[in-house]
Design a protein around this motif. Structure first.
Motif, PDB file in Angstrom:
ATOM      1  N   TYR B  35       0.700  -1.351   0.139  1.00 21.71           N
ATOM      2  CA  TYR B  35       0.132   0.037  -0.028  1.00 21.71           C
ATOM      3  C   TYR B  35       0.722   1.103   0.297  1.00 21.71           C
ATOM      4  CZ  TYR B  35      -2.904   3.664   2.054  1.00 21.71           C
ATOM      5  OH  TYR B  35      -3.546   4.910   2.153  1.00 21.71           O
ATOM      6  N   ALA B  38       2.299   1.438  -3.349  1.00 26.45           N
ATOM      7  CA  ALA B  38       1.372   1.836  -4.424  1.00 26.45           C
ATOM      8  C   ALA B  38       0.645   3.259  -4.281  1.00 26.45           C
ATOM      9  CB  ALA B  38       0.150   0.667  -4.236  1.00 26.45           C
ATOM     10  N   THR B  39       0.676   3.819  -3.129  1.00 27.95           N
ATOM     11  CA  THR B  39       0.170   5.205  -2.842  1.00 27.95           C
ATOM     12  C   THR B  39       1.470   6.246  -3.014  1.00 27.95           C
ATOM     13  OG1 THR B  39       0.188   4.783  -0.651  1.00 27.95           O
ATOM     14  CG2 THR B  39      -2.007   4.417  -1.564  1.00 27.95           C
ATOM     15  N   GLY B  40       2.607   5.634  -3.293  1.00 31.50           N
ATOM     16  CA  GLY B  40       3.428   6.588  -3.449  1.00 31.50           C
ATOM     17  C   GLY B  40       4.513   7.122  -2.371  1.00 31.50           C
ATOM     18  N   LYS B  41       3.767   6.396  -0.913  1.00 31.98           N
ATOM     19  CA  LYS B  41       4.384   6.836   0.271  1.00 31.98           C
ATOM     20  C   LYS B  41       5.911   6.233   0.341  1.00 31.98           C
ATOM     21  CE  LYS B  41       0.407   7.364   2.890  1.00 31.98           C
ATOM     22  NZ  LYS B  41      -0.598   7.499   1.834  1.00 31.98           N
ATOM     23  N   MET B 130      -0.262  -0.429  -8.280  1.00 36.91           N
ATOM     24  CA  MET B 130       0.398   1.231  -8.430  1.00 36.91           C
ATOM     25  C   MET B 130       0.424   1.433  -9.839  1.00 36.91           C
ATOM     26  SD  MET B 130       4.004   2.386  -7.017  1.00 36.91           S
ATOM     27  CE  MET B 130       4.543   4.152  -7.176  1.00 36.91           C
ATOM     28  N   PHE B 133      -3.184   2.643 -11.065  1.00 39.00           N
ATOM     29  CA  PHE B 133      -3.475   3.951 -10.493  1.00 39.00           C
ATOM     30  C   PHE B 133      -2.517   5.036 -10.524  1.00 39.00           C
ATOM     31  CE2 PHE B 133      -5.985   1.091  -8.314  1.00 39.00           C
ATOM     32  CZ  PHE B 133      -7.342   1.604  -8.242  1.00 39.00           C
ATOM     33  N   HIS B 134      -1.177   5.069 -10.697  1.00 36.00           N
ATOM     34  CA  HIS B 134      -0.214   6.127 -10.906  1.00 36.00           C
ATOM     35  C   HIS B 134       0.534   6.272 -12.098  1.00 36.00           C
ATOM     36  CE1 HIS B 134      -0.648   7.347  -6.744  1.00 36.00           C
ATOM     37  NE2 HIS B 134      -0.763   5.902  -6.228  1.00 36.00           N
TER      38      HIS B 134
END
Lengths: 298, 526
Positions: B35, B38-41, B130, B133-134
């Protein structure tokens, strides 16, 4: 002093119904709890020792609900679990002193009691050796000692003689007999001779329910006149087992000498024998199995 | 026969693991990492820049998350398969069968591999998510996306699986000490290609990816001289370079050979582990052998017999006197004695030396490296907090005693806090003498936080491993590498600010509450 079990049921998440609507009142003395593996003995022990909560029903110690205030019971409880561990680097004195502190016993009292308990469980000479080097029997005796640390009014011992040699078993039985005068002692086991030796009351448990209960004499009376010795040809013994309750069998030159519990003589020439608690135990279990098979109609 | 045995060992071990809650936690950790990626953190940066999220970039980035973070955690997750057989007694049963040592070791190794591969698979799925979505690049290149998992992440995890097995087979590394050693081996392995300049010594694939990405960066970033980081940070902190479109790793035969080479090393390590396997013979470990010798010397460890019959007269009068209740101090000292029990003299000597050093050394050294050392030295004492009862099976005895939550658990925590306070007492004295109350508050917050963290993880997990792994990482990042938010010694600039002190105290309180809540639930499940 009274421990009351009122309509206690327990079902595990796996779906196993360990106890079914169990009701029992226990007075001072030694209550022997007998039953086959999986009968629900250990579950009942854990509920009585506040380790597990029942799904239904309640346990009362001198009229007080144990679930609401477990510490009331824990203050007077001595518990020897069936499976327990020790801290391997501590010696017996250090371990017992730690458990005494956990039980809220002051240092001076603890020291005196440990000094008295170690010879009682025959560990005085090994007291300063790390517990990690103890044999299973010695570890079990440390467990017995910790259960007696707080002068318990309720002593619960679950399969206490497991791992003890015959001599230590006798010592432990005698100890239980002595302790029982002014306390409630609950002895859970599947070894009938242990119960036979010390119990003032016996409860037979199977599939989570009480199958039979009473003092040893009452239970024995149920099978008095129903125990026989019969000689069965070796070739027939398997078929004979399927139709009779056999509490013992020994091969001899003339065939198998079978000890049979039966309403009437199981065969011509059957010799009547004096009943034992083991006969009563097997008879009660066989009767229960018969009820289970027929869906409770007999 | 042997293949069947290996498969049976691996299958049984894997099934035993996946049916435990800890496996669920393992997957949740993998999902969390996925996560975060995938959320760029989690951001892969070249200097202050990052490239466009192409299939290759995303695949390599998430694969590196696997080989760095997941391999560190994964080791601790799988390092219990032999120990479980030892603890449950299954090992002694297996030892009596014709099963060979290599067959056992390879079976366990394959089970470790299966567990760690499940983490790789979760993260590979996260990489696909990821990208969906990105995606900043219209092309979807499946090979560029997934090949880093196959050729970098998988071999790295296989190597981790083998090392975990080897550590379990070596008596010195089997326990808590091995857990700490692994952290240093892991950090050393990550920096190995940088130190040696040898791309063959790159088990994590960091060097391989860095070299390829840096070459691409040099073509589009004027004056770029290197700098590569994989950080948990605000993605906005990295400047996106639109013309840095890294297509992914170009897998040459040599590169593939390197990766296969690491698989071979892993297999060799698993076989090496078999050579050290004691076949559950307690006489082959030094400590157990000593115990056995003692037992043998005293006649099967039994004491001389007393008379068989215990009569009423033999029952000691001392036992008929009801015991007196104890105060809280009794439990505290009992917990403290238990915590310090069995430590060798040199342990106390080093701890004393560190306290003396804190009093005598220049203050920056006392509060820096000396306090850091003092607060990692008792690691094994803290890691037992809350976990001891489950690990040694004393929970049924302890939990059936009165006031466990009001007496035993708080005193266990306070004993841990006392150890932390004593270990760092030199710095505390100097802070108080110099009237640096802010610094003292930071010190006090750490004294509370260290055992609170231990107690919470000990109670939650029932093992000391989790805390040892987590605390070692925290200690390495904070007190050693001076990340201000994690430096609980207060030595880094800004790390003893009231905000951080308040954060530590609140965190300690939350951890304690959660420990008590979890223990309250356990009281009826022992």
């Amino acid at each position: 002093m009274q421990l009351s079990i009122e309509n206690v049921s327990k079902r595990y998440r796996s779906g196993v119904q360990a106890l079914r609507d169990l009701t029992l009142t226990i007075q001072p003395g030694v209550l022997g709890l007998l039953g086959p593996n999986g009968a629900g003995k250990s579950t009942l022990m854990r509920i009585l020792s506040t380790i597990t909560r029942p799904d239904q029903g309640r346990v009362l110690w001198n009229g007080q609900d144990v679930a609401r205030d477990p510490d009331t019971l824990r203050n007077v409880l001595g518990y020897l679990p069936q499976d327990f561990g020790v801290y391997p680097k501590l010696n017996a004195i250090e371990f017992l002193d730690y458990i005494a502190a956990v039980k809220g016993i002051d240092a001076a009292s603890a020291r005196k009691r440990i000094d008295a308990l170690l010879p009682l469980v025959n560990l005085a000479d090994a007291a300063r050796r790390p517990l990690g080097g103890y044999s299973a029997g010695m570890r079990q005796r440390v467990g017995i000692a910790q259960a007696l640390l707080n002068d318990p009014q309720l002593l619960i011992v679950d399969e206490p003689t497991a791992g003890l040699d015959p001599e230590e078993r006798v010592r432990f039985r005698n100890l239980l007999s002595e302790l029982s005068g002014e306390r409630v002692v609950i002895l859970s086991t599947h070894i009938v001779s242990d119960v036979e030796a010390v119990a003032t009351e016996i409860v037979l448990l199977a599939r989570g329910s009480i199958v039979a209960s009473g003092d040893p004499e009452t239970l024995l009376a149920r099978v008095t006149g129903k125990v026989w010795e019969v000689i069965v040809p070796s070739a027939d013994i398997r078929a004979f087992r399927e139709t009779h309750v056999i509490s013992n069998a020994a091969h001899r030159a003339d065939g198998v000498h079978a000890r049979v519990v039966s309403e009437s003589a199981p065969a011509a020439g059957a010799r009547p024998l004096e009943a034992t608690l083991e006969d009563a135990y097997l008879w009660a279990l066989a009767a229960q199995r018969s009820v289970d098979r027929t869906g409770g109609t007999t | 026969m042997r293949r069947h045995a290996i498969f049976a060992i691996a299958r049984a071990d894997f099934l035993e693991r996946v049916r435990r809650y800890s496996f669920l936690v393992t997957l949740l950790i993998a999902v969390f990492l996925g996560y975060a990626a995938a959320t760029g953190k989690i951001t892969l940066k070249l200097g202050n820049y990052r490239g466009v999220y192409t299939s290759g970039w995303v695949g390599a980035m998430v694969a590196l998350v696997t080989t760095t973070f997941a391999s560190l955690i994964g080791f601790y997750i799988v390092k219990d398969s032999v120990e479980r057989d030892r603890a449950t007694g299954v090992g002694e049963v297996l030892a009596t069968t014709p099963l060979s040592k290599p067959a056992y070791a390879i079976g366990k190794f394959l089970s470790n591999v299966a567990v760690l591969t499940s983490i790789v698979l979760v993260l590979a799925v996260a990489a696909v998510v990821m990208l969906l979505f990105h995606r900043e690049d219209p092309r979807f290149d499946l090979w560029a996306l997934l090949s880093p998992f196959l050729l970098i992440a998988f071999p790295a995890m296989v190597l981790t699986a083998a090392l975990a097995l080897l550590f379990e087979m070596l008596p010195g590394l089997r326990g808590s000490f091995g857990n700490v050693v692994w952290f240093f081996i892991w950090s050393f392995a990550l920096s190995l290609p940088g130190i040696t300049g040898n791309r063959w010594l790159d088990p994590a694939g960091l060097w391989t990816v860095t070299e390829s990405m840096s070459a691409a960066a040099r073509r589009v970033i004027p004056g770029y001289t290197g700098g590569f980081s994989l950080t948990v940070a605000d993605p906005a902190a990295a400047v996106l370079l639109e013309n840095l479109r890294w297509p992914g790793l170009q897998w040459t035969a040599a590169e593939i050979l390197i990766r296969i080479g690491w698989l071979a090393v892993a297999f060799a390590l698993a076989l090496l582990a078999a050579a050290f396997f004691d076949r559950f013979d307690p006489s082959r470990t030094r400590r157990d052998a000593a115990r056995q010798q003692t037992a043998a010397a005293t006649g099967d460890a039994e004491s001389p017999r007393q008379e068989v019959s215990v009569t009423a007269d033999a029952y000691p009068a001392a036992l008929l006197i009801p015991p007196q209740p104890a105060g809280a101090g009794r439990m505290f000292f009992a917990e403290l004695r238990l915590a310090l029990n069995g430590l060798p003299w040199w342990w106390h000597a080093v701890a004393g030396g560190l306290i003396a050093g804190q009093l005598l050394a220049p203050f920056t050294i006392a509060r820096g490296p000396l306090l850091a050392a003092a607060w990692v030295w008792p690691l094994f004492i803290w890691s037992a907090l809350g976990a001891r009862e489950a690990q040694h099976g004393t929970n049924r005895i302890v939990f059936s005693s009165p006031h466990v939550l009001a007496r035993q658990l708080p005193m266990s925590f306070l004993a841990g806090a006392a150890v932390a306070a004593l270990a760092g007492s030199g710095v505390a004295i100097r802070l108080l003498l110099s009237t640096d109350f802010t610094g003292f508050a930071a010190w006090l917050a750490a004294v509370l936080l260290i055992p609170a963290l231990a107690l919470a993880f000990g109670v939650w997990t029932g093992t000391n491993k989790t805390y040892e792994a987590l605390y070692t990482v925290l200690w390495y990042l904070g007190p050693v590498n001076h990340v201000p938010a994690l430096d609980f010694t207060g030595a880094s600039p800004g790390s003893n600010s009231p905000a951080y002190v308040a954060m530590y105290v609140v965190l300690a309180a939350v951890l304690l509450i959660s420990a008590f809540t979890a223990r309250a639930a356990q009281l009826y499940r022992a």
